[in-house]
Scaffold this active site. Structure first.
Site, PDB file in Angstrom:
ATOM      1  N   GLU A   1       0.882  -1.157   0.000  1.00  0.00           N
ATOM      2  CA  GLU A   1       0.000   0.000   0.000  1.00  0.00           C
ATOM      3  C   GLU A   1       0.927   1.216   0.000  1.00  0.00           C
ATOM      4  O   GLU A   1       1.783   1.333   0.887  1.00  0.00           O
ATOM      5  CB  GLU A   1      -0.865  -0.011   1.262  1.00  0.00           C
ATOM      6  CG  GLU A   1      -1.924   1.054   1.253  1.00  0.00           C
ATOM      7  CD  GLU A   1      -2.736   1.083   2.555  1.00  0.00           C
ATOM      8  OE1 GLU A   1      -3.389   2.091   2.785  1.00  0.00           O
ATOM      9  OE2 GLU A   1      -2.693   0.105   3.327  1.00  0.00           O
TER      10      GLU A   1
ATOM     11  N   ARG B   1       4.512 -12.442  10.166  1.00  0.00           N
ATOM     12  CA  ARG B   1       5.230 -11.219   9.816  1.00  0.00           C
ATOM     13  C   ARG B   1       6.543 -11.154  10.593  1.00  0.00           C
ATOM     14  O   ARG B   1       6.685 -11.724  11.655  1.00  0.00           O
ATOM     15  CB  ARG B   1       4.455  -9.929  10.056  1.00  0.00           C
ATOM     16  CG  ARG B   1       3.298  -9.951  10.896  1.00  0.00           C
ATOM     17  CD  ARG B   1       2.514  -8.688  11.159  1.00  0.00           C
ATOM     18  NE  ARG B   1       3.022  -7.409  10.790  1.00  0.00           N
ATOM     19  CZ  ARG B   1       2.533  -6.696   9.770  1.00  0.00           C
ATOM     20  NH1 ARG B   1       1.572  -7.181   9.012  1.00  0.00           N
ATOM     21  NH2 ARG B   1       3.001  -5.513   9.501  1.00  0.00           N
TER      22      ARG B   1
ATOM     23  N   LYS C   1       4.214   1.111   9.553  1.00  0.00           N
ATOM     24  CA  LYS C   1       4.424   2.309   8.742  1.00  0.00           C
ATOM     25  C   LYS C   1       3.831   3.535   9.409  1.00  0.00           C
ATOM     26  O   LYS C   1       4.376   4.622   9.329  1.00  0.00           O
ATOM     27  CB  LYS C   1       3.773   2.124   7.365  1.00  0.00           C
ATOM     28  CG  LYS C   1       4.664   1.435   6.354  1.00  0.00           C
ATOM     29  CD  LYS C   1       4.005   1.381   4.992  1.00  0.00           C
ATOM     30  CE  LYS C   1       3.049   0.235   4.898  1.00  0.00           C
ATOM     31  NZ  LYS C   1       2.423   0.073   3.587  1.00  0.00           N
TER      32      LYS C   1
HETATM   33  P1  ATP Z   1       2.486  -1.924   8.063  1.00  0.00           P
HETATM   34  O1  ATP Z   1       1.634  -2.509   9.119  1.00  0.00           O
HETATM   35  O2  ATP Z   1       3.925  -1.814   8.402  1.00  0.00           O
HETATM   36  O3  ATP Z   1       1.961  -0.650   7.538  1.00  0.00           O
HETATM   37  P2  ATP Z   1       1.274  -3.373   5.973  1.00  0.00           P
HETATM   38  O4  ATP Z   1       1.075  -4.820   6.040  1.00  0.00           O
HETATM   39  O5  ATP Z   1       0.091  -2.506   6.169  1.00  0.00           O
HETATM   40  O6  ATP Z   1       2.466  -2.976   6.897  1.00  0.00           O
HETATM   41  P3  ATP Z   1       1.487  -3.287   3.137  1.00  0.00           P
HETATM   42  O7  ATP Z   1       2.007  -2.197   2.269  1.00  0.00           O
HETATM   43  O8  ATP Z   1       0.055  -3.600   3.090  1.00  0.00           O
HETATM   44  O9  ATP Z   1       1.932  -2.931   4.616  1.00  0.00           O
HETATM   45  O10 ATP Z   1       2.347  -4.599   2.909  1.00  0.00           O
HETATM   46  C1  ATP Z   1       2.717  -5.104   1.660  1.00  0.00           C
HETATM   47  C2  ATP Z   1       3.092  -6.534   1.817  1.00  0.00           C
HETATM   48  O11 ATP Z   1       4.158  -6.688   2.735  1.00  0.00           O
HETATM   49  C3  ATP Z   1       1.928  -7.358   2.336  1.00  0.00           C
HETATM   50  O12 ATP Z   1       1.830  -8.535   1.592  1.00  0.00           O
HETATM   51  C4  ATP Z   1       2.298  -7.646   3.761  1.00  0.00           C
HETATM   52  O13 ATP Z   1       1.801  -8.868   4.158  1.00  0.00           O
HETATM   53  C5  ATP Z   1       3.827  -7.637   3.724  1.00  0.00           C
HETATM   54  N1  ATP Z   1       4.378  -7.217   5.016  1.00  0.00           N
HETATM   55  C6  ATP Z   1       4.134  -6.076   5.687  1.00  0.00           C
HETATM   56  N2  ATP Z   1       4.763  -6.062   6.870  1.00  0.00           N
HETATM   57  C7  ATP Z   1       5.434  -7.234   6.971  1.00  0.00           C
HETATM   58  C8  ATP Z   1       6.278  -7.827   7.966  1.00  0.00           C
HETATM   59  N3  ATP Z   1       6.569  -7.208   9.112  1.00  0.00           N
HETATM   60  N4  ATP Z   1       6.783  -9.051   7.705  1.00  0.00           N
HETATM   61  C9  ATP Z   1       6.521  -9.680   6.555  1.00  0.00           C
HETATM   62  N5  ATP Z   1       5.739  -9.183   5.581  1.00  0.00           N
HETATM   63  C10 ATP Z   1       5.198  -7.974   5.775  1.00  0.00           C
HETATM   64 MG    MG Z   2      -1.623  -3.070   4.821  1.00  0.00          MG
END
Ligand code: ATP
Ligand code: MG
Length: 559
Positions: free
Chosen positions: A37, A262, A272
């Site tokens: 995202e 994760r 983020k």
């Molecule tokens: P955050 O909570 O840090 O904002 P998010 O999951 O909302 O992270 P996205 O941009 O939606 O961020 O993530 C893109 C991809 O990265 C998704 O497939 C998500 O599952 C993966 N991802 C995000 N954070 C992690 C993590 N800590 N470990 C492994 N994969 C991750």
């Molecule tokens: Mg997300």
């Protein structure tokens, strides 16, 4: 590709894919995607997901798409899209021309929604957000059906079209799936598919004023692209029944969703939203602050793409959440740089040493090996003259037991040059501070070995004063002062757990001429101090700023 002998040990994800390869479920095809995202910069957790998705695609002869999940117009920015692309490329992965956006599918998703309304599987609801929450029930109590749930297909179709046409204000109407308000899974209690948001989108501009919810957009976007294995993190396990429901009702291509844990790392934070707070409030210098767990921060700090890929491989994937020690990441960069970083001498806290019996104006050059681990990296010239700098901590007027460096009367080796013997201390008469020390050298120890075979216990590094260049050096410690800053059971906000000593700036450090003009981004081992890189933002020609990437040993363990 030989699926019986994969290059990486078989984890549970690859086991599932191997089964599909054997059963022919996806016709022997593997297509994955990385779906960020664009609402912030990528962090090391994303790197794990990138390595996994692109890595698996490559291993099985498939491809991996890059898809921006840009369903939320309010929080997304072009700056983030660009940074994400730069970070993935830097990590060494290539999506070729397969750069997609969930917003490219807005029309298609709208058409799918109309299809569900026509099937009697979706309806326009006029409850407010608060009411929807109230009606939803809890884990122990079933939800209550919306009074709009049984309105006719025609009425919902008409209202949905008017929602799209901009006739209603934000929050007044939603489109909801008609599933089961009594489901044990809260995600199945008539989830919202669309909400009204009169907001500009970074790609579609003012074209839309209804936006799909993430849960409605995500699975269908995977399906539209023909993704075979939709790999995501564990929190989406409970959403899988909903994604399956949508896809089955629409009767479209059905990817297999697989969830993994994760990445969580000690002494840092992966959200983020929270990282954005650190940037906005100036607690760090930006997304690329070398203390940040972002890919851009790690890059600026001096981490290599190889070290991050090695880290992803080493931690593997698991089905249960766990915390990885930050030392594991640090070991990966040490291992990588040990092989490739040239060794140089740098004195971070200089003490002037005058060699009384060394001829005034004389200069000698000693040949020094660049990397004892890799002799093909050659050697360089290290200058030596009458005045040299050594580390303040390499001299001690009152040495403790077992101190083998320089002290009154002792003899040590200046690395690769000569033995020197201490003679005299000069102090500032007012402050008592040591300003310089005087030594003598033994010409019979040229190159660092005594002709008469006598030994010394200490070897210290130095820089010739006449040849030294001044530099700024930045030392880093963990950004947070507790291993789990994200855990709020202590009642503290994460920002109260910032380590006040996470950055130490040393000015007036003395470095060898060999590194004075090093290009920004180049990496070195400063002997005895660790691995450093030339900062890409603050360095100026002839005035390099160095970041310590990591110390030589895992010194954190001692704390
Ligand atoms: P955050 O909570 O840090 O904002 P998010 O999951 O909302 O992270 P996205 O941009 O939606 O961020 O993530 C893109 C991809 O990265 C998704 O497939 C998500 O599952 C993966 N991802 C995000 N954070 C992690 C993590 N800590 N470990 C492994 N994969 C991750
Ligand atoms: Mg997300």
């Amino acid at each position: 590709m030989d699926i019986d002998k994969p290059s990486t040990p078989v984890d549970f994800i690859r086991t599932i894919i191997n089964e599909h390869m054997q059963s022919g479920r996806f016709g022997g095809k593997v297509m994955t995607r990385f779906p960020p995202e664009p609402n912030g910069y990528l962090h090391i957790g994303h790197a794990k997901s990138i390595c996994l998705n692109f890595g698996i695609a490559a291993e099985y002869g498939g491809v991996c798409n890059l898809r921006f999940d840009d369903t939320n117009p309010a929080k997304e920015e072009v700056e983030y899209v660009e940074s994400i692309k730069e970070d993935i490329r830097w990590l060494g992965f290539d999506w070729q021309s397969r750069e997609y956006y969930a917003s490219d599918y807005f029309q298609k998703l709208y058409d799918y929604a109309v299809l569900l309304i026509k099937k009697g599987k979706a309806y326009v609801c006029e409850l407010t957000a608060d009411q929807i929450r109230e009606y939803r029930g809890t884990l122990t109590q079933p939800g209550k059906e919306s009074p709009f749930r049984d309105r006719s297909v025609e009425e919902s179709l008409g209202l949905f079209e008017r929602m799209k046409a901009g006739e209603f204000p934000d929050g007044s109407h939603t489109l909801r799936a008609k599933i089961d308000m009594a489901s044990a899974n809260l995600n199945m209690r008539d989830p919202v598919m669309y909400r009204i948001l009169h907001a500009e989108h970074h790609r579609t501009g003012g074209k839309w004023c209804i936006y799909p919810m993430y849960d409605w957009a995500h699975g269908q976007s995977d399906s539209i692209e023909g993704i075979t294995h939709s790999i995501c993190t564990l929190e989406f396990e409970d959403h899988r029944p909903l994604y399956d429901w949508y896809i089955n009702e629409l009767g479209i291509h059905h990817p297999q969703q697989i969830e993994f844990a994760r990445l969580e790392l000690t002494y840092t934070m992966m959200s983020k939203r929270k990282l954005l707070e650190l940037v906005r409030e100036g607690i760090v210098s930006g997304w690329d602050d070398p203390r940040m767990p972002t890919i851009s921060g790690l890059r600026r700090r001096g981490f290599t793409p190889e070290s991050i890929r090695l880290f992803a491989e080493r931690i593997g994937v698991a089905k249960r959440d766990s915390m990885v020690e930050i030392g594991v990441l640090e070991d990966c960069i040490r291992e990588d740089l040990n092989k490739q970083a040239p060794r140089v001498m740098a004195v971070l806290s200089p003490l002037k040493v005058i060699i009384d019996n060394y001829p005034e104006g004389q200069v000698e050059e000693f040949e020094a090996v660049n990397n004892p681990e890799d002799l093909s990296m050659g050697s360089r010239k290290v200058s030596f003259s009458k005045i040299v700098y050594i580390e303040q901590e390499d001299f001690n007027e009152n040495p403790p037991k077992g101190y083998f460096r320089l002290f009154p009367g002792s003899e040590v080796r200046l690395k690769g040059a000569y033995f020197i013997k201490h003679q005299k201390i000069v102090k500032n008469p007012n402050t008592g501070e040591i300003t310089e020390i005087h030594c003598t050298y033994d010409p019979e120890t040229k190159g660092g070995d005594a002709k008469d075979g006598r030994k010394v216990k200490g070897t210290i590094h130095f820089v010739s004063a006449a040849h030294a260049h001044e530099a700024e050096v930045r030392l880093y410690d963990h950004l947070f002062n507790t291993p789990t800053p994200g855990n709020d059971s202590d009642g503290l906000d994460f920002k109260q757990k910032i380590n006040p000593n996470s950055l130490t700036v040393l000015k007036g450090c003395m470095i060898e001429q060999a590194v004075a003009d090093a290009v920004p981004g180049s990496r070195f081992q400063f002997m005895r101090h660790g691995y450093f890189n030339v900062d890409t933002v603050d360095s100026r020609p002839g005035r390099p700023v160095f970041n310590r990437i990591v110390s030589l040993k895992d010194t954190w363990k001692k704390k």
